[in-house]
Design a protein around this motif. Structure first.
Motif, short mmCIF file in Angstrom:
data_model
loop_
_atom_site.label_atom_id
_atom_site.label_comp_id
_atom_site.label_asym_id
_atom_site.label_seq_id
_atom_site.Cartn_x
_atom_site.Cartn_y
_atom_site.Cartn_z
N LEU A 154 35.38 40.46 23.52
CA LEU A 154 36.60 40.62 22.73
C LEU A 154 37.66 41.45 23.45
O LEU A 154 38.67 41.80 22.86
N GLN A 155 37.43 41.75 24.74
CA GLN A 155 38.44 42.46 25.51
C GLN A 155 39.70 41.62 25.64
O GLN A 155 39.65 40.38 25.63
N ASP A 156 40.84 42.31 25.77
CA ASP A 156 42.10 41.61 26.01
C ASP A 156 42.04 40.92 27.38
O ASP A 156 41.51 41.47 28.34
N ALA A 157 42.56 39.71 27.43
CA ALA A 157 42.48 38.92 28.66
C ALA A 157 43.11 39.64 29.85
O ALA A 157 42.67 39.45 30.99
N SER A 158 44.09 40.50 29.60
CA SER A 158 44.76 41.19 30.71
C SER A 158 43.82 42.16 31.42
O SER A 158 44.06 42.52 32.58
N SER A 159 42.75 42.58 30.76
CA SER A 159 41.83 43.56 31.34
C SER A 159 40.63 42.92 32.03
O SER A 159 39.78 43.62 32.57
N VAL A 160 40.53 41.58 31.99
CA VAL A 160 39.36 40.90 32.58
C VAL A 160 39.80 39.78 33.53
O VAL A 160 39.10 38.79 33.68
N GLN A 161 40.94 39.94 34.16
CA GLN A 161 41.44 38.89 35.04
C GLN A 161 40.50 38.62 36.21
O GLN A 161 40.35 37.49 36.66
N GLY A 162 39.86 39.68 36.72
CA GLY A 162 38.92 39.49 37.83
C GLY A 162 37.75 38.62 37.43
O GLY A 162 37.35 37.71 38.17
N CYS A 163 37.19 38.88 36.24
CA CYS A 163 36.08 38.08 35.74
C CYS A 163 36.50 36.64 35.49
O CYS A 163 35.77 35.69 35.82
N LEU A 164 37.67 36.47 34.91
CA LEU A 164 38.16 35.12 34.62
C LEU A 164 38.40 34.33 35.91
O LEU A 164 38.09 33.14 35.98
N GLN A 165 38.92 35.01 36.93
CA GLN A 165 39.13 34.35 38.22
C GLN A 165 37.79 33.93 38.81
O GLN A 165 37.63 32.81 39.31
N LEU A 166 36.79 34.84 38.76
CA LEU A 166 35.47 34.54 39.30
C LEU A 166 34.85 33.34 38.59
O LEU A 166 34.31 32.43 39.22
N MET A 167 34.97 33.31 37.26
CA MET A 167 34.37 32.21 36.50
C MET A 167 35.09 30.89 36.77
O MET A 167 34.47 29.83 36.87
N HIS A 168 36.41 30.96 36.89
CA HIS A 168 37.19 29.75 37.18
C HIS A 168 36.80 29.17 38.54
O HIS A 168 36.58 27.96 38.68
N GLU A 169 36.69 30.05 39.54
CA GLU A 169 36.35 29.58 40.88
C GLU A 169 34.91 29.06 40.92
O GLU A 169 34.62 28.07 41.62
N LEU A 170 34.01 29.70 40.18
CA LEU A 170 32.63 29.22 40.12
C LEU A 170 32.57 27.85 39.46
O LEU A 170 31.84 26.96 39.92
N ASP A 171 33.36 27.65 38.41
CA ASP A 171 33.46 26.35 37.76
C ASP A 171 33.87 25.29 38.78
O ASP A 171 33.25 24.21 38.88
N GLU A 172 34.89 25.58 39.57
CA GLU A 172 35.38 24.61 40.55
C GLU A 172 34.34 24.34 41.63
O GLU A 172 34.15 23.20 42.05
N MET A 173 33.64 25.39 42.07
CA MET A 173 32.63 25.21 43.13
C MET A 173 31.46 24.37 42.63
O MET A 173 31.01 23.44 43.31
N LEU A 174 30.96 24.68 41.45
CA LEU A 174 29.83 23.94 40.90
C LEU A 174 30.20 22.49 40.61
O LEU A 174 29.39 21.58 40.81
N SER A 175 31.43 22.28 40.16
CA SER A 175 31.89 20.92 39.91
C SER A 175 31.94 20.11 41.21
O SER A 175 31.56 18.94 41.24
N ALA A 176 32.39 20.75 42.28
CA ALA A 176 32.44 20.06 43.58
C ALA A 176 31.04 19.78 44.11
O ALA A 176 30.78 18.71 44.66
N ILE A 177 30.13 20.73 43.93
CA ILE A 177 28.76 20.56 44.42
C ILE A 177 28.04 19.43 43.70
O ILE A 177 27.29 18.67 44.31
#
Length: 264
Positions: A103-126
């Motif tokens: 429930l944290q504000d999105a502005s305080s978890v940008q690093g986590c969101l970036q990591l999850m987005h990039e992991l999504d893209e990597m797994l999709s490519a794999i």
């Protein structure tokens, strides 16, 4: 019995814990303030009384009996036990990851969101898939999530007679368990004399009641299904979906992709 083979309860002797276990401090408030009276024990738990070195030897011996990735090699068929580099374990414990609240504000978890987005893209490519869900926390949870998606797919199309989930007899034990938990009737698919799916038997089992087929490739025996495209075509022709159990994905990663084999 030899000493090392004796159960911990068989080593128990009254009074051996007095020398090293601290006395339990009685709470200042009545226990019933914390635990309802009808949930309280009527008598103490039956715990063994052993010396401190016997406790250490007991748990050390148990740890040596377990087969672990730190003491041996996991070849195939263990989706949550494969080797994770120690640095990955350390990074996962960083406060920026381990202490994040949903429930944290999105502005305080940008690093986590970036990591999850990039992991999504990597797994999709794999895997060749369009998108990934990172919500399931373990293999069996991923199975249940996938099966719920298959169920929702058929329900959305009004195809309510598809109540059967086909599972090879070589599958992980979690496969039929997850299918049953998702509300499907589990139908076993036999293996052929080479340890792979018996394609002729599969063909006889497919029909308008088929929701899908759960398949690990390579399978739990470590064998790649050479007829995977034919299997996929048969399942799709019957109106079912093909679920990929990724437990053994490491064996084919960079060589082929589940989507290229026809998995949904």
């Amino acid at each position: 019995m030899k000493e090392k083979e004796r159960l911990i309860f068989e080593q128990s002797r009254p009074g051996l814990t007095k020398g090293y276990l601290k006395a339990v401090r009685k709470p200042q408030r009545p226990v019933t303030d914390f635990v309802p009276a009808d949930h309280l024990r009527k008598e103490p738990p039956r715990l063994p009384q052993v010396s401190e070195n016997e406790v250490v030897r007991h748990y050390t011996r148990l740890s040596q009996m377990n087969y672990g990735v730190d003491s041996g090699f996991y070849p195939l068929g263990s989706c949550t036990m494969k080797y994770n580099p120690k640095i990955n374990e350390d990074l996962a414990r960083l406060p920026g990851f381990s202490q994040v609240h949903p429930l944290q504000d999105a502005s305080s978890v940008q690093g986590c969101l970036q990591l999850m987005h990039e992991l999504d893209e990597m797994l999709s490519a794999i895997t060749g898939m369009a998108r990934f869900s990172l919500q399931p926390a373990a293999g069996a949870q991923g199975e249940l999530a996938g099966l719920m998606m298959i169920r929702a797919y058929h329900e959305d199309r009004g195809d309510l007679q598809r109540t059967q989930m086909l599972v090879p007899d070589s599958a992980h034990g979690t496969n039929p368990a997850s299918a049953a938990m998702a509300g499907f009737d589990v139908v076993e698919v036999p293996s052929d004399d080479k340890g792979c799916v018996d394609v002729a038997a599969l063909s006889r089992l497919l029909g308008p009641q088929t929701a899908g087929l759960m398949l690990t490739n390579p399978n739990t025996l470590g064998l790649f299904e050479p007829q995977i495209r034919q299997i996929a075509d048969q399942v799709h022709a019957a109106g079912g979906l093909l679920y990929y159990d990724g437990a053994n994905l490491n064996a084919i990663m960079g060589i082929t992709r589940p989507a290229d084999m026809g998995f949904d």
